[in-house]
Motif scaffolding. Structure first.
Motif, PDB file in Angstrom:
ATOM      1  N   THR A 160      -8.244   4.347  -0.594  1.00 41.64           N
ATOM      2  CA  THR A 160      -9.282   3.384  -0.932  1.00 41.64           C
ATOM      3  C   THR A 160      -9.489   3.398  -2.427  1.00 41.64           C
ATOM      4  N   PHE A 161      -9.486   2.233  -3.032  1.00 43.47           N
ATOM      5  CA  PHE A 161      -9.795   2.147  -4.452  1.00 43.47           C
ATOM      6  C   PHE A 161     -11.304   1.993  -4.611  1.00 43.47           C
ATOM      7  N   VAL A 162     -11.882   2.966  -5.273  1.00 40.42           N
ATOM      8  CA  VAL A 162     -13.336   2.982  -5.377  1.00 40.42           C
ATOM      9  C   VAL A 162     -13.762   2.268  -6.655  1.00 40.42           C
ATOM     10  N   SER A 163     -14.696   1.350  -6.522  1.00 41.74           N
ATOM     11  CA  SER A 163     -15.232   0.702  -7.715  1.00 41.74           C
ATOM     12  C   SER A 163     -16.481   1.447  -8.138  1.00 41.74           C
ATOM     13  N   LYS A 164     -16.908   1.202  -9.351  1.00 41.11           N
ATOM     14  CA  LYS A 164     -17.987   2.002  -9.926  1.00 41.11           C
ATOM     15  C   LYS A 164     -19.287   1.935  -9.121  1.00 41.11           C
ATOM     16  N   ASN A 165     -19.669   0.715  -8.749  1.00 40.47           N
ATOM     17  CA  ASN A 165     -20.944   0.588  -8.046  1.00 40.47           C
ATOM     18  C   ASN A 165     -20.804   0.769  -6.532  1.00 40.47           C
ATOM     19  N   GLY A 166     -19.558   0.958  -6.078  1.00 38.84           N
ATOM     20  CA  GLY A 166     -19.348   1.198  -4.663  1.00 38.84           C
ATOM     21  C   GLY A 166     -19.298  -0.061  -3.819  1.00 38.84           C
ATOM     22  N   GLU A 167     -19.606  -1.189  -4.444  1.00 41.68           N
ATOM     23  CA  GLU A 167     -19.627  -2.433  -3.663  1.00 41.68           C
ATOM     24  C   GLU A 167     -18.243  -3.044  -3.523  1.00 41.68           C
ATOM     25  N   GLY A 168     -17.460  -2.878  -4.551  1.00 41.22           N
ATOM     26  CA  GLY A 168     -16.133  -3.509  -4.532  1.00 41.22           C
ATOM     27  C   GLY A 168     -15.038  -2.587  -4.044  1.00 41.22           C
ATOM     28  N   ASN A 169     -15.374  -1.594  -3.225  1.00 47.82           N
ATOM     29  CA  ASN A 169     -14.337  -0.699  -2.709  1.00 47.82           C
ATOM     30  C   ASN A 169     -13.278  -1.485  -1.945  1.00 47.82           C
ATOM     31  N   VAL A 170     -12.021  -1.159  -2.238  1.00 44.65           N
ATOM     32  CA  VAL A 170     -10.931  -1.843  -1.554  1.00 44.65           C
ATOM     33  C   VAL A 170     -10.143  -0.823  -0.755  1.00 44.65           C
ATOM     34  N   GLU A 171     -10.076  -1.064   0.545  1.00 45.21           N
ATOM     35  CA  GLU A 171      -9.294  -0.180   1.387  1.00 45.21           C
ATOM     36  C   GLU A 171      -7.856  -0.686   1.356  1.00 45.21           C
ATOM     37  N   ALA A 172      -7.032  -0.059   0.530  1.00 50.58           N
ATOM     38  CA  ALA A 172      -5.666  -0.558   0.328  1.00 50.58           C
ATOM     39  C   ALA A 172      -4.749  -0.150   1.472  1.00 50.58           C
ATOM     40  N   LEU A 173      -4.922   1.075   1.958  1.00 51.37           N
ATOM     41  CA  LEU A 173      -4.071   1.554   3.049  1.00 51.37           C
ATOM     42  C   LEU A 173      -4.924   2.255   4.084  1.00 51.37           C
ATOM     43  N   ASN A 174      -4.625   2.024   5.345  1.00 54.15           N
ATOM     44  CA  ASN A 174      -5.431   2.599   6.408  1.00 54.15           C
ATOM     45  C   ASN A 174      -4.519   3.237   7.453  1.00 54.15           C
ATOM     46  N   ASP A 175      -4.414   4.557   7.412  1.00 54.62           N
ATOM     47  CA  ASP A 175      -3.690   5.307   8.429  1.00 54.62           C
ATOM     48  C   ASP A 175      -2.263   4.786   8.647  1.00 54.62           C
ATOM     49  N   VAL A 176      -1.510   4.733   7.584  1.00 57.47           N
ATOM     50  CA  VAL A 176      -0.140   4.228   7.663  1.00 57.47           C
ATOM     51  C   VAL A 176       0.840   5.381   7.840  1.00 57.47           C
ATOM     52  N   SER A 177       1.693   5.280   8.838  1.00 57.18           N
ATOM     53  CA  SER A 177       2.738   6.278   9.039  1.00 57.18           C
ATOM     54  C   SER A 177       4.071   5.581   9.236  1.00 57.18           C
ATOM     55  N   PHE A 178       5.086   6.087   8.599  1.00 52.97           N
ATOM     56  CA  PHE A 178       6.447   5.616   8.906  1.00 52.97           C
ATOM     57  C   PHE A 178       7.440   6.627   8.346  1.00 52.97           C
TER      58      PHE A 178
END
Lengths: 338, 220
Positions: free
Chosen positions: A13-31
């Motif tokens: 997750t890319f965390v933004s400073k104020n916490g509002e713009g957090n971007v979950e880039a990858l979620n439990d990826v396996s390969f």
């Protein structure tokens, strides 16, 4: 076949400073990627592909999960050891990332310079790699004098120069025209075969996957939603994301409301039977061919066809059943909103 | 103007040139590592270090905000300690260098920021260490911008060196103040000003010529 790359439960997750713009880039990826394989990761932009490929050499550090490359768990390594592993992983980029103030030859020498190879030896080897990518006559030129395709060839030669076990391609052909894309892809395939280098390809273009990959994962909103051999994926895309990518790659037809629509996938050589003609004769009802095309998947021809069946649902269902009995083709219904 | 005055001006040119060149060199000895550290420790840098960056950033800003003429006087005790006296060419090099360091640091930082992030990422992907990235990527790729920055620094320090004339710093500025200002010998003042302008032009011309030669980005 042993796995040279294994990613387990990767989240980022890319965390933004104020916490509002957090971007979950990858979620439990396996390969995992087998040694010598060409593995594709496809997804639309923003799906998390670039982040995922950067997790393989830890240019991006995942928040959770395990990254195992060549039997080493990278997240547990010291920085100096990680750098040693990185030397075995070549990478090429959409923007080529050549050193603009250095000659083509010096660019190819760069990884060898980092590895402490003597300059005269490095130069000789660099010329060999330039030969492989077909650019030996440009050794003394500067990157600014080259075309996009030539720049990517230099980048490939440079990636080869560290004698890597793995080559990561991050949208390597996305800035190139279709003709140049083809030649770069065939070069990557040639390298895969010649040097036994495992290749991971990141792209948003199905055509790239079809051209060179053995297996492929579909990434959507940070999740790996589907993984299969490219052939199976083309024949039977299961998820909406995969279907969208495959239809987008081949079909320009906007599917309208009306009768049921089926997609038929077939191997060109296996279809001596006039399937559609027989269907029409059998039911004495016309069907509408919306689109038909042949694409090449690793040199083999694969065709697909979209047909609109009559509005009468009973006949349509019977037609689908009739088509499904045929062994040489794969049939599936396409929902209107896909 | 008589021949003795011309000899004095010739000497002044020599003093000015040596002050400017020596303090630029010393300025870079400290300013280049400072600029590199600023770039590296920045939050988007290759080794982010918020505390280090904040401290250096603060020092640079302080250094840059003190007017040179004040700095000149302010550090006289330090200059005495280092050179043994507070007037003359050698003594002027001390405040010139101290004024140049934060200026150069900021110039270097800005030049390095122009380097394509992708190239840095490429080097990291190949297992380059921070030091290798600095020496083999950043300083090489930013060399044209660094050189242009050095030309600007040279010009600024030339301007500062003339200011040092007010406190007996030697060089052309000193002559201009003593003869032109205190003794109303306008002709001498005009000659020194013209020479300073010519020097500035020469620095710029030399900088531009070399940077054009060095730049391999536009050779189509």
């Amino acid at each position: 076949m042993s796995n040279i790359i294994e990613l387990k439960n990767i989240s980022k997750t890319f965390v933004s400073k104020n916490g509002e713009g957090n971007v979950e880039a990858l979620n439990d990826v396996s390969f995992s990627v087998g040694t010598g394989e060409i593995y594709g990761i496809i997804g639309l932009s923003g799906a998390g592909k670039s982040t995922l490929v950067r997790c393989i050499n830890l240019l991006e550090k995942p928040d959770n999960g395990k990254v195992i490359v060549d039997n080493k768990s990278l997240l547990e390594l010291k920085e100096s050891d990680l750098r040693m592993v990185r030397k075995e992983i070549g990478m090429i980029f959409q923007g080529f990332n050549l050193l603009m103030q250095k000659t083509v030859l010096d660019n190819v020498c760069f990884p060898m310079e980092l590895n402490g190879v003597a300059k005269s030896v490095a130069r000789k080897k660099a010329l060999e790699y330039l030969e492989v990518v077909g650019l030996s006559e440009k050794a003394k030129a500067y990157p600014a004098m080259l075309s996009g395709g030539q720049k990517q060839r230099v980048a490939i030669a440079r990636a080869l120069a560290s004698a890597p076990k793995i080559l990561l391609c991050d949208e390597a052909t996305s800035a190139l025209d279709p003709e140049t894309t083809k030649s770069i892809l065939s070069l990557i395939k040639e390298i895969n075969e010649k040097y036994q280098i495992t290749v991971v390809v990141i792209t948003h273009e199905m055509a790239v996957i079809q051209e060179i990959c053995n297996r492929c994962a579909v990434l959507e909103n940070g999740r790996l939603v589907e993984e299969d051999t490219v052939e199976e994926l083309f024949r039977h895309p299961k998820t909406a994301a995969a279907k969208r990518l495959i239809y987008n790659a081949t079909s320009q037809v906007k599917i309208m409301d009306g009768g049921k629509i089926v997609r038929i996938a077939f191997e060109e050589s296996e279809t001596s039977e006039p399937v559609i003609a027989n269907l029409i004769l059998e039911f004495k009802t016309a069907v509408n061919i919306l689109e038909s095309n042949i694409s090449s998947i690793q040199g083999k021809s694969r065709g697909q066809m979209l047909i609109e069946l009559p509005n009468d649902e009973k006949t349509a269902d019977k037609m689908i059943a009739y088509l499904k009995k045929m062994k040489s083709i794969t049939v599936e219904e396409v929902k209107n909103n896909e | 103007m008589n021949s003795a005055e011309w000899i004095m001006i010739a000497k002044g040119i020599g003093q000015t040139l040596s002050m400017v060149l020596v303090s630029t060199v010393f300025g870079y000895v400290f300013g280049l590592p400072l600029g590199v550290t600023l770039f590296v420790s920045d939050k988007d840098g290759i080794k982010p270090n918020a505390k280090l960056y904040a401290v250096l950033d603060f020092i640079v800003n302080i250094g840059r905000s003190i007017p040179f003429i004040i700095l000149l006087v302010l550090i006289i005790p330090f200059t005495r300690l280092l050179v043994g006296k507070a007037y003359g060419t050698a003594a002027t090099i001390v405040p010139l260098t101290i004024a140049a360091i934060p200026f150069i640091g900021r110039m270097v930082e800005t030049s390095l920021k122009e380097v394509d992030k992708g190239v840095i990422e490429m080097a990291m992907s190949m297992g380059a260490s921070t030091m290798e990235i600095i020496v083999k990527v950043l300083l090489v790729e930013a060399r044209v911008s660094l050189l242009n920055g050095a030309t600007i620094c040279l010009g600024t320090i030339l301007g500062y060196s003339a200011m040092a004339g007010t406190v007996g710093g030697g060089g052309l500025g000193d002559i201009a103040i003593r003869y032109g200002y205190y003794r109303y010998e306008t002709d001498i003042m005009i000659v020194t000003v013209v020479i300073i302008i010519v020097l500035m032009q020469l620095f710029q011309l030399a900088g531009n010529t070399v940077s054009k030669k060095l730049d391999k980005r536009k050779q189509l």
